[in-house]
Design an enzyme around this catalytic site. Structure first.
Site, PDB file in Angstrom:
ATOM      1  N   LEU A 103      32.895  40.304  26.182  1.00  0.00           N
ATOM      2  CA  LEU A 103      32.914  38.645  26.528  1.00  0.00           C
ATOM      3  C   LEU A 103      32.218  39.173  27.759  1.00  0.00           C
ATOM      4  O   LEU A 103      32.044  40.004  28.854  1.00  0.00           O
ATOM      5  CB  LEU A 103      34.629  38.528  27.600  1.00  0.00           C
ATOM      6  CG  LEU A 103      34.754  37.500  27.847  1.00  0.00           C
ATOM      7  CD1 LEU A 103      34.461  36.673  27.510  1.00  0.00           C
ATOM      8  CD2 LEU A 103      36.404  37.619  28.406  1.00  0.00           C
ATOM      9  N   ASP A 104      31.347  38.485  27.923  1.00  0.00           N
ATOM     10  CA  ASP A 104      30.221  38.441  28.185  1.00  0.00           C
ATOM     11  C   ASP A 104      30.681  38.922  30.358  1.00  0.00           C
ATOM     12  O   ASP A 104      31.429  38.236  31.048  1.00  0.00           O
ATOM     13  CB  ASP A 104      28.452  37.660  28.586  1.00  0.00           C
ATOM     14  CG  ASP A 104      29.040  35.896  29.360  1.00  0.00           C
ATOM     15  OD1 ASP A 104      29.673  36.233  30.084  1.00  0.00           O
ATOM     16  OD2 ASP A 104      28.012  35.380  28.741  1.00  0.00           O
ATOM     17  N   LYS A 105      29.398  39.917  31.197  1.00  0.00           N
ATOM     18  CA  LYS A 105      29.889  39.984  32.666  1.00  0.00           C
ATOM     19  C   LYS A 105      30.316  38.335  33.368  1.00  0.00           C
ATOM     20  O   LYS A 105      30.563  38.933  34.028  1.00  0.00           O
ATOM     21  CB  LYS A 105      28.708  40.545  33.501  1.00  0.00           C
ATOM     22  CG  LYS A 105      29.029  41.136  35.126  1.00  0.00           C
ATOM     23  CD  LYS A 105      27.005  42.005  35.317  1.00  0.00           C
ATOM     24  CE  LYS A 105      27.874  42.896  36.290  1.00  0.00           C
ATOM     25  NZ  LYS A 105      26.258  43.990  36.626  1.00  0.00           N
ATOM     26  N   SER A 107      31.538  36.064  32.736  1.00  0.00           N
ATOM     27  CA  SER A 107      32.924  35.889  32.479  1.00  0.00           C
ATOM     28  C   SER A 107      33.347  36.255  32.251  1.00  0.00           C
ATOM     29  O   SER A 107      33.664  37.259  33.059  1.00  0.00           O
ATOM     30  CB  SER A 107      32.460  34.733  30.820  1.00  0.00           C
ATOM     31  OG  SER A 107      31.808  34.434  30.605  1.00  0.00           O
TER      32      SER A 107
END
Length: 232
Positions: A103-105, A107
């Site tokens: 889960l990207d930074k 998000s």
């Protein structure tokens, strides 16, 4: 003669990391087996001595742990503790765990962590079509054309995204359910249509919901909860 096991499978079974992560460690030359750098696909047994980053690995099977973590913006889904924002130090769980997927930074929301290496591959295999649900806020009014195009596929990363469920929530927010996990997929889809994502929150993975887990905290899951929707 004792049965041999592929090194990546062995590290997964003892709860050190996923098979995919083990392959990366081999490629990066961070593993020694009996003081020799192993080849991809190499097999080991319990008598072999394994060092990772200079630390001896004990082949002791621990009880599997499954966590549902509500990730804040700014936390990075990596086990590399050289990154000061890594998820492992943030959670500070007493046993070694690793995230299932990413889960990207920028998000926030639901990310699963475990020491069960086998479940990682089963969840991430795209052919199983495991659902992931998100609430997305964008910088412009969401119209019907945007919703229709998002549902029917957007050309990104040299492919067309799979058809998906998209539902309007407010004038600037929508709910989307994906069954694939392309890199920064939702952000790229929105960008293609001229929208910028202001907030992205994952609320569900398979049957597991974020529910009332406070931002920055986790709750323990049972094995049955995690395996409920997995095809064997």
């Amino acid at each position: 003669m004792e049965n041999l096991t592929r090194l990546n499978k062995y590290l997964s079974e003892i709860g050190y990391c996923s098979r995919r992560a083990a392959d990366r460690l081999i490629e990066e030359g961070r593993i020694l087996v009996n003081d020799v750098a192993p080849q991809m696909g190499q097999k080991v047994n319990k008598e072999d001595t394994i060092f990772i980053d200079g630390q001896k690995i004990q082949g002791i099977q621990k009880e599997h742990v499954y966590l549902a973590f509500n990730k804040p913006v700014g936390v990075v889904c990596t086990t590399d503790t050289r990154d000061s924002d890594n998820i492992i130090d943030f959670i500070n769980y007493p046993e070694r765990v690793f995230p299932i997927g990413r889960l990207d930074k920028p998000s926030e929301g639901l990310i699963l962590l475990t020491n069960d290496g086998d479940v990682v591959n089963k969840i991430l295999r795209s052919r199983h079509n495991h659902e992931k649900e998100y609430i997305v806020t964008v910088d412009k009014l969401v119209d019907q054309d945007f919703l229709d195009r998002m549902r029917n596929g957007i050309p990104i990363l040299d492919t067309i995204t799979k058809k998906c469920e998209v539902e309007l929530i407010t004038k600037f927010a929508f709910r989307i359910v994906l069954t694939q996990g392309l890199n920064r997929q939702i952000r790229r889809m929105c960008e293609y249509l001229g929208y910028e994502v202001i907030r992205l929150k994952r609320t569900r993975i398979m049957n597991i919901k974020l529910e009332n887990t406070t931002l920055g905290t986790y709750r323990l899951l049972s094995k049955n909860q995690v395996y409920k929707d997995i095809e064997h």
